[in-house]
Design an enzyme around this catalytic site. Structure first.
Site, short mmCIF file in Angstrom:
data_model
loop_
_atom_site.label_atom_id
_atom_site.label_comp_id
_atom_site.label_asym_id
_atom_site.label_seq_id
_atom_site.Cartn_x
_atom_site.Cartn_y
_atom_site.Cartn_z
N SER A 38 16.11 -49.65 5.75
CA SER A 38 15.04 -49.00 4.98
C SER A 38 15.25 -49.06 3.47
O SER A 38 14.30 -48.86 2.72
CB SER A 38 14.90 -47.53 5.40
OG SER A 38 16.03 -46.78 5.01
N LYS A 73 17.27 -42.24 1.14
CA LYS A 73 16.02 -42.68 0.52
C LYS A 73 16.11 -42.48 -0.98
O LYS A 73 17.07 -41.92 -1.51
CB LYS A 73 14.83 -41.85 1.05
CG LYS A 73 14.67 -41.80 2.57
CD LYS A 73 14.29 -43.14 3.18
CE LYS A 73 14.17 -43.04 4.69
NZ LYS A 73 14.05 -44.37 5.33
#
Length: 268
Positions: free
Chosen positions: A85, A157
């Protein structure tokens, strides 16, 4: 001058006094035989090179474990990256060190890469770990910080919106805007053009909005708006990812791209 009285035929003066030879004050004092034996025995037992080596190794190990535990508890903690990701910033199987002093006492900034606990149910339940004969050793080394945390219940993230920020996707040019200002996200994976997924949010107090750099392969805040609006609690943050520590050919510090967010005004 009167001559001293002679004692018979011996020729020795009668008033002569025996004289003991004076000892040189700098000469070492004589050592009793028993003392020498005791010192020799003590030196023999204390001078074992194997015992000294084992003591030294044990001391080094104890110091390393204590320092590692203190660093892991108060300063830095190691984590393992299992997903794609955050490509190209982070690759699968990277090991990173996370600065535990962010967001407190040091403040969080837009663009920071953060690791956070999955308290919102973004991830499927972790399968029960198989217990092996050395599992307890691995768990112990992870606990003290000598091994990275391989737990799948953490996510990584990039922080896009801070508390109070108005984050929108997207403007007429397909760019993300924060507080009305479009940003050029140079950290996004250039291998693919990000798919447009519209949203319009204001970040609540005590929370942040996060997104992955590999936009088309990141189930981030955009994918979980049905769970607390997609926001992450500041209390769930483990810290800011500061360094890629492994593999050796990828060792580098992780920046937060201040130029990308330089012109973004403060939240209203």
């Amino acid at each position: 001058i009167p001559e001293p009285h002679q004692d018979g035929a011996s020729g020795t003066p009668a008033d002569a006094v025996p004289v003991t030879a004076a000892r040189d004050p700098e000469a070492p004092a004589p050592v009793a035989a028993d003392s020498r034996s005791a010192a020799k025995a003590a030196g023999k037992s204390a001078g074992s090179p194997v015992l000294a080596w084992l003591k030294e190794i044990a001391t080094v190990v104890v110091i390393a474990v204590v320092l590692s535990f203190l660093i892991k508890t108060f300063l830095f903690r190691a984590f393992f990256i299992p997903s794609e990701s955050m490509v190209n910033t982070l690759d699968v199987d990277d090991r990173i060190f996370v600065n535990l002093l962010v967001p407190e006492p040091f403040s969080l900034s837009r663009g920071d890469v953060v690791v956070f606990r999955d308290t919102k149910g973004w991830l499927p339940a972790a399968p029960e770990k198989e217990q092996g004969p050395f599992t307890w050793i691995q768990d112990g080394l992870t606990f003290v910080g000598l091994l990275p945390d391989n737990s799948e219940q953490h996510l990584v993230k990039r922080v896009i919106g801070l508390p109070g920020d108005h984050v929108v996707c997207c403007d007429a040019g397909g760019k993300l805007t924060i507080n009305g200002t479009a940003i050029n996200e140079s950290y996004v994976n250039p291998a693919e053009v990000p798919q447009i997924r519209t949203f319009d949010v204001v970040v609540p107090e005590g929370k942040v909005w996060v997104m992955g750099d590999n936009r088309n392969h990141s189930a981030d805040s955009r994918a979980h708006m049905d769970s607390d609006g997609g926001f992450i609690d500041l209390d769930d943050l483990e810290g800011k990812a500061a360094v890629i520590a492994w593999p050796l050919n990828r060792i580098t510090t992780l920046g937060n791209y201040p130029d990308v967010f330089r012109n973004v005004p403060a939240a209203p």
